[in-house]
Motif scaffolding. Structure first.
Motif, short mmCIF file in Angstrom:
data_model
loop_
_atom_site.label_atom_id
_atom_site.label_comp_id
_atom_site.label_asym_id
_atom_site.label_seq_id
_atom_site.Cartn_x
_atom_site.Cartn_y
_atom_site.Cartn_z
N ASP A 21 -3.66 8.16 -2.03
CA ASP A 21 -3.82 8.00 -0.58
C ASP A 21 -3.47 6.60 -0.08
O ASP A 21 -3.04 6.45 1.07
N ASP A 22 -3.62 5.57 -0.90
CA ASP A 22 -3.43 4.20 -0.43
C ASP A 22 -2.06 3.63 -0.79
O ASP A 22 -1.88 2.42 -0.82
N ASP A 23 -1.08 4.48 -1.03
CA ASP A 23 0.26 4.01 -1.37
C ASP A 23 0.90 3.36 -0.15
O ASP A 23 1.18 4.03 0.84
N PRO A 24 1.16 2.04 -0.19
CA PRO A 24 1.74 1.37 0.97
C PRO A 24 3.20 1.75 1.23
O PRO A 24 3.71 1.52 2.32
N GLY A 25 3.86 2.34 0.23
CA GLY A 25 5.25 2.73 0.40
C GLY A 25 5.44 4.18 0.82
O GLY A 25 6.57 4.65 0.93
N MET A 26 4.34 4.90 1.08
CA MET A 26 4.42 6.32 1.43
C MET A 26 5.13 6.51 2.77
O MET A 26 4.92 5.75 3.71
N PHE A 27 6.00 7.51 2.81
CA PHE A 27 6.61 7.90 4.08
C PHE A 27 6.84 9.41 4.06
O PHE A 27 6.79 10.05 3.02
N ARG A 28 7.06 9.98 5.21
CA ARG A 28 7.31 11.42 5.33
C ARG A 28 8.81 11.66 5.43
O ARG A 28 9.53 10.93 6.10
#
Length: 90
Positions: A21-28
């Motif tokens: 949940d805390d991945d700073p590189g996450m994107f959709r």
């Protein structure tokens, strides 16, 4: 990568990044397939980033070029499959 939605065969929605949940590189990522009047399909790939800074960093990393390479590989793969599925007279 986590698939968030697949309501129809014309749209794929994916959360791209580490499986936490805390991945700073996450994107959709959204991929849509739209049939045109000539029977061809237009594939559109969109990346939705939570911040402008993350978007710019991803572009700076080369995401656009890598995306084009991925789509080119998909097109080549599909062309090969279409050729092998074509019935040729003997």
């Amino acid at each position: 990568m986590h698939y968030t939605q697949n309501p129809s065969p014309r749209r794929i929605e994916v959360d791209h990044g580490a499986d936490r949940d805390d991945d700073p590189g996450m994107f959709r990522m959204l991929v849509t397939f739209d049939e045109q009047s000539d029977g061809r399909t237009v594939l559109t790939l969109r990346q939705l980033h939570p911040t402008r800074a993350q978007r710019e960093a991803t572009i700076g990393f080369g995401a656009v070029g890598y995306g084009v390479q991925t789509l080119d590989k998909l097109a080549a793969h599909l062309a090969t499959r279409a050729d092998s599925a074509t019935v040729r007279p003997s």
